[in-house]
Scaffold this motif. Structure first.
Motif, PDB file in Angstrom:
ATOM      1  N   GLU A  23      -0.413  -1.127   8.800  1.00  0.00           N
ATOM      2  CA  GLU A  23      -1.088   0.171   8.887  1.00  0.00           C
ATOM      3  C   GLU A  23      -0.328   1.243   8.115  1.00  0.00           C
ATOM      4  O   GLU A  23      -0.933   2.199   7.619  1.00  0.00           O
ATOM      5  CB  GLU A  23      -1.247   0.579  10.352  1.00  0.00           C
ATOM      6  CG  GLU A  23      -2.244  -0.265  11.130  1.00  0.00           C
ATOM      7  CD  GLU A  23      -2.367   0.161  12.582  1.00  0.00           C
ATOM      8  OE1 GLU A  23      -1.728   1.174  12.963  1.00  0.00           O
ATOM      9  OE2 GLU A  23      -3.085  -0.520  13.332  1.00  0.00           O
ATOM     10  N   PHE A  24       0.987   1.096   8.026  1.00  0.00           N
ATOM     11  CA  PHE A  24       1.809   2.043   7.263  1.00  0.00           C
ATOM     12  C   PHE A  24       1.999   1.584   5.816  1.00  0.00           C
ATOM     13  O   PHE A  24       2.917   2.023   5.136  1.00  0.00           O
ATOM     14  CB  PHE A  24       3.166   2.239   7.943  1.00  0.00           C
ATOM     15  CG  PHE A  24       3.116   3.096   9.179  1.00  0.00           C
ATOM     16  CD1 PHE A  24       2.830   4.448   9.084  1.00  0.00           C
ATOM     17  CD2 PHE A  24       3.345   2.548  10.429  1.00  0.00           C
ATOM     18  CE1 PHE A  24       2.785   5.250  10.221  1.00  0.00           C
ATOM     19  CE2 PHE A  24       3.302   3.333  11.576  1.00  0.00           C
ATOM     20  CZ  PHE A  24       3.018   4.690  11.475  1.00  0.00           C
ATOM     21  N   ASP A  25       1.127   0.686   5.367  1.00  0.00           N
ATOM     22  CA  ASP A  25       1.073   0.249   3.962  1.00  0.00           C
ATOM     23  C   ASP A  25       2.253  -0.599   3.533  1.00  0.00           C
ATOM     24  O   ASP A  25       2.611  -0.630   2.349  1.00  0.00           O
ATOM     25  CB  ASP A  25       0.929   1.452   3.024  1.00  0.00           C
ATOM     26  CG  ASP A  25      -0.356   2.222   3.259  1.00  0.00           C
ATOM     27  OD1 ASP A  25      -1.383   1.572   3.528  1.00  0.00           O
ATOM     28  OD2 ASP A  25      -0.329   3.460   3.190  1.00  0.00           O
TER      29      ASP A  25
ATOM     30  N   ALA B 294       1.469  -2.908  12.808  1.00  0.00           N
ATOM     31  CA  ALA B 294       1.794  -1.501  12.553  1.00  0.00           C
ATOM     32  C   ALA B 294       2.351  -1.329  11.142  1.00  0.00           C
ATOM     33  O   ALA B 294       2.032  -0.346  10.458  1.00  0.00           O
ATOM     34  CB  ALA B 294       2.804  -1.004  13.583  1.00  0.00           C
ATOM     35  N   ALA B 295       3.174  -2.285  10.705  1.00  0.00           N
ATOM     36  CA  ALA B 295       3.716  -2.207   9.346  1.00  0.00           C
ATOM     37  C   ALA B 295       2.594  -2.217   8.320  1.00  0.00           C
ATOM     38  O   ALA B 295       2.626  -1.458   7.334  1.00  0.00           O
ATOM     39  CB  ALA B 295       4.680  -3.359   9.101  1.00  0.00           C
TER      40      ALA B 295
ATOM     41  N   MET C  27       8.989   3.533   9.900  1.00  0.00           N
ATOM     42  CA  MET C  27       7.810   3.156   9.121  1.00  0.00           C
ATOM     43  C   MET C  27       6.926   4.358   8.820  1.00  0.00           C
ATOM     44  O   MET C  27       6.234   4.395   7.802  1.00  0.00           O
ATOM     45  CB  MET C  27       7.010   2.073   9.854  1.00  0.00           C
ATOM     46  CG  MET C  27       7.704   0.733   9.924  1.00  0.00           C
ATOM     47  SD  MET C  27       6.630  -0.624  10.476  1.00  0.00           S
ATOM     48  CE  MET C  27       6.223  -0.095  12.151  1.00  0.00           C
ATOM     49  N   ALA C  28       6.943   5.361   9.711  1.00  0.00           N
ATOM     50  CA  ALA C  28       6.076   6.526   9.555  1.00  0.00           C
ATOM     51  C   ALA C  28       6.643   7.575   8.601  1.00  0.00           C
ATOM     52  O   ALA C  28       5.936   8.525   8.245  1.00  0.00           O
ATOM     53  CB  ALA C  28       5.813   7.166  10.919  1.00  0.00           C
ATOM     54  N   GLU C  29       7.894   7.415   8.174  1.00  0.00           N
ATOM     55  CA  GLU C  29       8.483   8.399   7.266  1.00  0.00           C
ATOM     56  C   GLU C  29       7.733   8.421   5.933  1.00  0.00           C
ATOM     57  O   GLU C  29       7.375   7.366   5.396  1.00  0.00           O
ATOM     58  CB  GLU C  29       9.955   8.083   7.012  1.00  0.00           C
ATOM     59  CG  GLU C  29      10.885   8.394   8.163  1.00  0.00           C
ATOM     60  CD  GLU C  29      12.337   8.189   7.787  1.00  0.00           C
ATOM     61  OE1 GLU C  29      13.187   8.952   8.278  1.00  0.00           O
ATOM     62  OE2 GLU C  29      12.636   7.260   7.023  1.00  0.00           O
TER      63      GLU C  29
ATOM     64  N   ASP D 282       9.104   2.212  14.564  1.00  0.00           N
ATOM     65  CA  ASP D 282       7.860   2.936  14.298  1.00  0.00           C
ATOM     66  C   ASP D 282       8.127   4.278  13.630  1.00  0.00           C
ATOM     67  O   ASP D 282       7.356   4.723  12.764  1.00  0.00           O
ATOM     68  CB  ASP D 282       7.043   3.109  15.584  1.00  0.00           C
ATOM     69  CG  ASP D 282       7.791   3.860  16.669  1.00  0.00           C
ATOM     70  OD1 ASP D 282       9.040   3.861  16.657  1.00  0.00           O
ATOM     71  OD2 ASP D 282       7.138   4.456  17.551  1.00  0.00           O
TER      72      ASP D 282
ATOM     73  N   LYS E 131       6.511  -0.598  -0.362  1.00  0.00           N
ATOM     74  CA  LYS E 131       7.066  -0.905   0.966  1.00  0.00           C
ATOM     75  C   LYS E 131       6.781  -2.368   1.284  1.00  0.00           C
ATOM     76  O   LYS E 131       5.624  -2.799   1.240  1.00  0.00           O
ATOM     77  CB  LYS E 131       6.444   0.020   2.022  1.00  0.00           C
ATOM     78  CG  LYS E 131       6.771   1.484   1.786  1.00  0.00           C
ATOM     79  CD  LYS E 131       6.333   2.383   2.915  1.00  0.00           C
ATOM     80  CE  LYS E 131       4.843   2.620   2.939  1.00  0.00           C
ATOM     81  NZ  LYS E 131       4.449   3.654   3.927  1.00  0.00           N
TER      82      LYS E 131
END
Length: 243
Positions: free
Chosen positions: A209-211, A206-207, A160-162, A157, A168
């Motif tokens: 959501e992080f595009d 979640a992936a 992925m948030a970086e 997580d 991606k």
């Protein structure tokens, strides 16, 4: 005999005489048993290479003189960052070695929900250092003069948030799109490869959501080490320098 390539993490210049570090001296003096007057090729990660001649050679100490500086660019135009959930045993080492050969610009080992590897503290630090040495050895073998960084291990997580400006991708066996359907051009890319048991439904969500875009390699489910290298090869063919 092919001229051996030796990584030396120090500034290099034409005319410079230097003693190879322990790893380099061991390889040249003990493993290859090379002699004074023979040629070696040095590199330090700055993108150039440095032809050198052995002055003295023993089993523990090797002295060389740098002859010149050469421009030798073999880096891919695709800046590919591999996020690989840690796999067991030699599989992770194999993935790192081959991803460097395929042109990965950087590699981040990841923890995920279904990661079956348990490492912490000094054992984890030593493992990351070992992976970096494998990346260096792969550069020595394949001719790269820029050494990809094996970054410290991160939670999925967090990785992925970086912040990242580029495409991606998340490899998913039931994705709607394949690599061939991705738009061109792409210069920077993050590729997420899950563990042997796959990412959980929550991690896949979640992936997104992080595009991260789900992509498909084909109709068969690949092992994690096969998936990483197959995807990287396909991406280098489409966006990089593999023909």
């Amino acid at each position: 005999m092919r001229v051996p390539r030796i990584y030396q993490p120090v500034p290099l210049a034409a005319g410079q005489q230097l003693a190879l570090d322990d790893d380099g001296a061991n390889h040249i003096g003990r493993v290859l048993r090379m002699q004074p007057g023979q040629a070696v090729m040095l590199f330090n990660g700055d993108g150039q290479q440095y032809p050198a001649i052995i002055d003295e050679a023993g089993k523990k100490n090797v002295l060389v003189t740098v002859q010149s500086v050469e421009q030798h660019h073999v880096e891919s135009p695709l800046a590919l960052h591999l996020g690989q959930v840690i796999s067991r045993g030699e599989k992770m080492e194999f993935t790192i070695q081959k991803s460097v050969e395929l042109g990965a610009a950087s590699i981040t080992p990841l923890w995920s929900e279904r990661c079956g590897v348990k490492l912490a503290g000094d054992r984890l630090d030593k493992k990351v250092a070992q992976w970096q040495k494998i990346a260096i050895a792969a550069c020595e073998q394949c001719g790269r003069n820029v050494v990809p960084e094996v970054r410290p291990v991160m939670r999925l997580d967090q990785w992925m948030a970086e912040p990242f400006e580029g495409l991606k991708l998340n490899l998913h066996p039931r994705a709607e799109y394949s690599i061939n359907t991705l738009p061109e051009p792409v210069q920077a890319l993050r590729l997420l490869i899950g563990p042997e048991g796959g990412l959980s439904a929550e991690e896949i969500a979640a992936a997104r959501e992080f595009d991260f875009t789900d992509i498909l390699l084909g109709p068969r489910v690949l092992r994690t080490e096969t998936a990483a290298l197959t995807a990287m090869t396909a991406l280098q063919v489409r966006f990089g320098d593999l023909g």
